[in-house]
Design a protein around this motif. Sequence first.
Motif, PDB file in Angstrom:
ATOM      1  N   THR A   4       0.848  -1.189   0.000  1.00 52.55           N
ATOM      2  CA  THR A   4       0.000   0.000   0.000  1.00 52.55           C
ATOM      3  C   THR A   4       0.883   1.238   0.000  1.00 52.55           C
ATOM      4  O   THR A   4       2.064   1.160   0.335  1.00 52.55           O
ATOM      5  CB  THR A   4      -0.950  -0.007   1.218  1.00 52.55           C
ATOM      6  OG1 THR A   4      -1.888   1.047   1.116  1.00 52.55           O
ATOM      7  CG2 THR A   4      -0.189   0.113   2.525  1.00 52.55           C
ATOM      8  N   ILE A  56      -1.628   4.730   6.287  1.00 54.59           N
ATOM      9  CA  ILE A  56      -1.717   3.641   5.315  1.00 54.59           C
ATOM     10  C   ILE A  56      -3.132   3.080   5.380  1.00 54.59           C
ATOM     11  O   ILE A  56      -3.815   3.202   6.388  1.00 54.59           O
ATOM     12  CB  ILE A  56      -0.676   2.522   5.573  1.00 54.59           C
ATOM     13  CG1 ILE A  56      -0.877   1.891   6.947  1.00 54.59           C
ATOM     14  CG2 ILE A  56       0.736   3.033   5.409  1.00 54.59           C
ATOM     15  CD1 ILE A  56      -0.041   0.639   7.163  1.00 54.59           C
ATOM     16  N   SER A  57      -3.561   2.462   4.289  1.00 59.00           N
ATOM     17  CA  SER A  57      -4.892   1.865   4.229  1.00 59.00           C
ATOM     18  C   SER A  57      -4.779   0.356   4.104  1.00 59.00           C
ATOM     19  O   SER A  57      -3.912  -0.164   3.393  1.00 59.00           O
ATOM     20  CB  SER A  57      -5.669   2.396   3.020  1.00 59.00           C
ATOM     21  OG  SER A  57      -5.909   3.769   3.157  1.00 59.00           O
ATOM     22  N   PRO A 115      -6.491  -2.749   2.498  1.00 62.21           N
ATOM     23  CA  PRO A 115      -7.453  -2.986   1.422  1.00 62.21           C
ATOM     24  C   PRO A 115      -8.727  -3.686   1.926  1.00 62.21           C
ATOM     25  O   PRO A 115      -8.701  -4.436   2.898  1.00 62.21           O
ATOM     26  CB  PRO A 115      -6.693  -3.882   0.440  1.00 62.21           C
ATOM     27  CG  PRO A 115      -5.249  -3.607   0.731  1.00 62.21           C
ATOM     28  CD  PRO A 115      -5.174  -3.323   2.189  1.00 62.21           C
TER      29      PRO A 115
END
Length: 115
Positions: free
Chosen positions: A73, A81-82, A84
């Motif tokens: 990511t 941060i992500s 998903p």
Amino acid sequence: MTDNDDEETQSIMRPPNLLKALADASEQATKPQQEALQQLLTGATGATTSATPDLGNLSEQLGTMSQMATFKTRVQSGGRISIPDAEREALDIEDGDIVQTVVVPVKRKRDEDDE
């Protein structure tokens, strides 16, 4: 080499005796592996023998590993941060949950001159 040694070697090399010798050797080699696998699958952590390695809490660690995800990511503004959607769904992660992360840089976007 004596005649007796030669006769013994020829006796072992006869097909029925050779097959039995191979079966015995195979059984001796696989028995410790079977015992270790049984211990792993049952989660047993009791006393061990010289033929059975101590697996400790390996079965517990494998269970924990099934609750992990690895993905790439981008770092967003503020260092965010992500995770998903697919990973959040697979691991049943919801807003507000606390998770542990391990960060390994993969590719740097900036030039080497910026350092």
